[in-house]
Scaffold this motif. Sequence first.
Motif, PDB file in Angstrom:
ATOM      1  N   MET A   1       1.620   3.692   5.041  1.00 54.01           N
ATOM      2  CA  MET A   1       2.323   2.472   5.453  1.00 54.01           C
ATOM      3  C   MET A   1       2.210   1.438   4.342  1.00 54.01           C
ATOM      4  O   MET A   1       1.262   1.449   3.572  1.00 54.01           O
ATOM      5  CB  MET A   1       1.693   1.903   6.722  1.00 54.01           C
ATOM      6  CG  MET A   1       1.935   2.719   7.969  1.00 54.01           C
ATOM      7  SD  MET A   1       3.609   2.532   8.587  1.00 54.01           S
ATOM      8  CE  MET A   1       3.566   0.883   9.245  1.00 54.01           C
ATOM      9  N   TYR A   2       3.173   0.524   4.313  1.00 62.40           N
ATOM     10  CA  TYR A   2       3.209  -0.594   3.355  1.00 62.40           C
ATOM     11  C   TYR A   2       3.285  -0.103   1.912  1.00 62.40           C
ATOM     12  O   TYR A   2       2.753  -0.724   1.005  1.00 62.40           O
ATOM     13  CB  TYR A   2       2.014  -1.558   3.545  1.00 62.40           C
ATOM     14  CG  TYR A   2       1.601  -1.671   4.983  1.00 62.40           C
ATOM     15  CD1 TYR A   2       2.530  -2.057   5.948  1.00 62.40           C
ATOM     16  CD2 TYR A   2       0.313  -1.354   5.408  1.00 62.40           C
ATOM     17  CE1 TYR A   2       2.187  -2.120   7.279  1.00 62.40           C
ATOM     18  CE2 TYR A   2      -0.032  -1.413   6.736  1.00 62.40           C
ATOM     19  CZ  TYR A   2       0.902  -1.791   7.670  1.00 62.40           C
ATOM     20  OH  TYR A   2       0.557  -1.840   8.987  1.00 62.40           O
TER      21      TYR A   2
ATOM     22  N   GLY B   1       5.898  -3.668   5.743  1.00 64.85           N
ATOM     23  CA  GLY B   1       4.908  -4.661   6.175  1.00 64.85           C
ATOM     24  C   GLY B   1       4.814  -5.875   5.261  1.00 64.85           C
ATOM     25  O   GLY B   1       3.746  -6.446   5.085  1.00 64.85           O
TER      26      GLY B   1
ATOM     27  N   LYS C   1       4.917  -5.970   2.189  1.00 63.03           N
ATOM     28  CA  LYS C   1       4.408  -5.628   0.851  1.00 63.03           C
ATOM     29  C   LYS C   1       5.461  -4.882   0.025  1.00 63.03           C
ATOM     30  O   LYS C   1       5.354  -4.838  -1.185  1.00 63.03           O
ATOM     31  CB  LYS C   1       3.134  -4.790   0.973  1.00 63.03           C
ATOM     32  CG  LYS C   1       1.972  -5.590   1.549  1.00 63.03           C
ATOM     33  CD  LYS C   1       0.668  -5.143   0.975  1.00 63.03           C
ATOM     34  CE  LYS C   1      -0.377  -6.230   1.091  1.00 63.03           C
ATOM     35  NZ  LYS C   1      -1.619  -5.896   0.423  1.00 63.03           N
TER      36      LYS C   1
ATOM     37  N   LEU D   1       9.386  -5.100  -0.453  1.00 62.51           N
ATOM     38  CA  LEU D   1      10.530  -5.937  -0.089  1.00 62.51           C
ATOM     39  C   LEU D   1      11.807  -5.392  -0.690  1.00 62.51           C
ATOM     40  O   LEU D   1      11.834  -5.004  -1.850  1.00 62.51           O
ATOM     41  CB  LEU D   1      10.315  -7.368  -0.597  1.00 62.51           C
ATOM     42  CG  LEU D   1       9.205  -8.194   0.033  1.00 62.51           C
ATOM     43  CD1 LEU D   1       9.068  -9.520  -0.691  1.00 62.51           C
ATOM     44  CD2 LEU D   1       9.475  -8.458   1.503  1.00 62.51           C
TER      45      LEU D   1
ATOM     46  N   ASP E   1      13.405  -2.938  -7.254  1.00 65.54           N
ATOM     47  CA  ASP E   1      12.814  -2.142  -6.171  1.00 65.54           C
ATOM     48  C   ASP E   1      13.892  -1.604  -5.235  1.00 65.54           C
ATOM     49  O   ASP E   1      13.846  -0.451  -4.804  1.00 65.54           O
ATOM     50  CB  ASP E   1      11.849  -3.023  -5.356  1.00 65.54           C
ATOM     51  CG  ASP E   1      10.401  -2.614  -5.579  1.00 65.54           C
ATOM     52  OD1 ASP E   1      10.165  -1.733  -6.428  1.00 65.54           O
ATOM     53  OD2 ASP E   1       9.526  -3.172  -4.898  1.00 65.54           O
TER      54      ASP E   1
ATOM     55  N   ARG F   1       6.018   2.119  -1.022  1.00 66.84           N
ATOM     56  CA  ARG F   1       7.392   2.577  -1.267  1.00 66.84           C
ATOM     57  C   ARG F   1       7.592   3.977  -0.684  1.00 66.84           C
ATOM     58  O   ARG F   1       8.647   4.297  -0.153  1.00 66.84           O
ATOM     59  CB  ARG F   1       7.653   2.635  -2.767  1.00 66.84           C
ATOM     60  CG  ARG F   1       8.026   1.315  -3.359  1.00 66.84           C
ATOM     61  CD  ARG F   1       8.631   1.520  -4.734  1.00 66.84           C
ATOM     62  NE  ARG F   1       8.469   0.316  -5.522  1.00 66.84           N
ATOM     63  CZ  ARG F   1       7.504   0.138  -6.413  1.00 66.84           C
ATOM     64  NH1 ARG F   1       6.634   1.076  -6.644  1.00 66.84           N
ATOM     65  NH2 ARG F   1       7.421  -0.990  -7.086  1.00 66.84           N
TER      66      ARG F   1
ATOM     67  N   GLN G   1      -3.118   5.970   2.628  1.00 67.21           N
ATOM     68  CA  GLN G   1      -2.255   4.806   2.828  1.00 67.21           C
ATOM     69  C   GLN G   1      -0.786   5.213   2.669  1.00 67.21           C
ATOM     70  O   GLN G   1      -0.315   5.401   1.554  1.00 67.21           O
ATOM     71  CB  GLN G   1      -2.630   3.723   1.810  1.00 67.21           C
ATOM     72  CG  GLN G   1      -1.866   2.426   1.961  1.00 67.21           C
ATOM     73  CD  GLN G   1      -2.281   1.646   3.196  1.00 67.21           C
ATOM     74  OE1 GLN G   1      -3.454   1.500   3.468  1.00 67.21           O
ATOM     75  NE2 GLN G   1      -1.317   1.170   3.949  1.00 67.21           N
TER      76      GLN G   1
END
Lengths: 284, 342
Positions: free
Chosen positions: A146-147, A229, A231, A233, A65, A149, A144
Amino acid sequence: MTKRQIWWLLIIPCVLVAAAMIASLLGVFQFSFRRFIPGSLSAGGFTLDNFYGMARPIYLLVILDTLLISFLTAVFCLILSYPVAYALVRTTKEWLRTLLVILAITPLFTGEIVRTYAWMLVLGTQGFINSALLSIGLIDTPLQFMYTRFGVVVALVHFSMPVMIILLATAIGHVNRDCEKAAANLGAPPLSVFWRVTVPLTMPGIIAGTVVIFAWTMSAFATPQLIGGGKVLMISNLVYLQGLSSFNFPLAAMLSLIAFIAAIGSLGAIQPIVARLERRVALQ
Amino acid sequence: MTGRLKYVLAAAILLAAVDVSQAQQKLVVSIWGGNWRDGAKEAIATEFTKRTKIPVEFITGGTMDRLTKAKMAGARPESDVTLTTSHVAYLYVADKLFQQLDTAKIPNLKQAYPEAVRSPYHIGLYSYVFTPAFRTDLMPKDFKIESWKDLWGAPVKGKLGLPDFDPSHIIVVSALLSGGDAQNWKVGIPMLEKLKPSIKAFYQSDATSQELIKTGETPVQVILSINAYHQMSQGIPLKVVVPKEGGVVGIDAIGINAGSKMTDAAHEFINVALDPKVQEKLCDIYKCSPMSSAAHVSPQLAALPGIVTSAEQLKHQILIPDEVRAKLLPEWKVWFTEHMTR
């Protein structure tokens, strides 16, 4: 004072800084092979457990990621920054140059946290984009951002753009305009001049900017922490989450070591591409 | 050396000496920043200085930053007294960063609840709960929480915010709901996995918790009651609920740093902090529960969910032993990150 003495005087601080850096890296290295004792801040004897623990899927996924987010950030940053840097260097209008400098560079002085919070207000469920789309009836339920990639990359691109613009503007500023004029005089249309003359001549800046932003993003912390958030990382978040905030310093050290190796490894992996591009530019 | 220069030098040395002696005479307290420092300053430090004439200097930082600094400082601590969460204080104790307390120098400890004595090295000052809270304007009118199980319900789907820096609350609650406890937490795993659809985001600090509530990103949160009441005081329509199983109690504790040269003053600081009147004032500021049984909080404060005013009430809450929490937190974190965050 002789030239040699001045040289030594200048080299000593560099050696000291390098020594401090190497000593701290060695400290992290030795700590990553120490045993974690639950309920204690002190580490136990040497072990390979932390190293074997890195095979857990979560760590591999976070490393992948991190590489993906860093790559996307570098690419989008380049695409968005190039036109700005080009306009900044080539415009003949003083007011436009001043405006671009203000718009491009001032974000550097606001700090990462402030800019990330601003993006939270823009990307949030009740943020600017969703409110605007809802009010004009384009969507029924908030999107959506936020939270995800996507949200993290958007904020990181904005965060990194000033640095990319500076690097690209320097490269564009060093382009010999006679080459472009020669191409135009020989009948090349403006777009062709740009693609076949300007872009190749600015390749050192493009390469430097992309590599810098890629490496810089690899260590991003606050932006993925706030926009992701928990989710999304990246490695730095994992170091904090798994290691520091649960007092497992040996695991934090091992994760840091893996992050360091991943950063060096990925930069090493793109080195042949960079070298090939540089050779092509030199030949042209 | 001219005569005038001698006088200037002598004066400078004298001033430096006065400065050093004054520096030695102040009590340095390590605490979190913002409201935490302001509250402790107003309630404890002011009274302490009034009684002892010793000024208090606060040094602030996050829980982990301060713990790491204390570890690095070793026998030469930056602070004389440290306030931190009780299970983190356990780590200070385990690494001999706190010195054993002389309870004879803390007479107010006699009036404290038994739960206040966390160890011979650290004392609980006040308590709060981690408990569900929700935005009344963003949830359906008939929405209510009576049990922790309601967090698994359909109305909460995609709306819940949880702390990821410390998942111990939801892990222990899931274990209790599944017939286990903190030690036997794995029995709660199936329940935890079923909670995933409810989770919208995780927060990493008090600040991000408040931001998620304020912006409405997570209209339901497992939240620190003190933060919830702080947000309510700022006009955010938030309802704090203590489920029938109880809230998960958090205790902030105080200890004296090993190597402190201000041991007597530090004991007195703890004694002042446990004074019933000081406890009342502190709890009124923080909206928390006192640890002194002699402290009488205002009826308005006592009526708030999660405020505990007797030892009996404290027993009805969920209390995770410090040692268990400190030792199992790393394991909980690894499991939680692997299975819940992605």
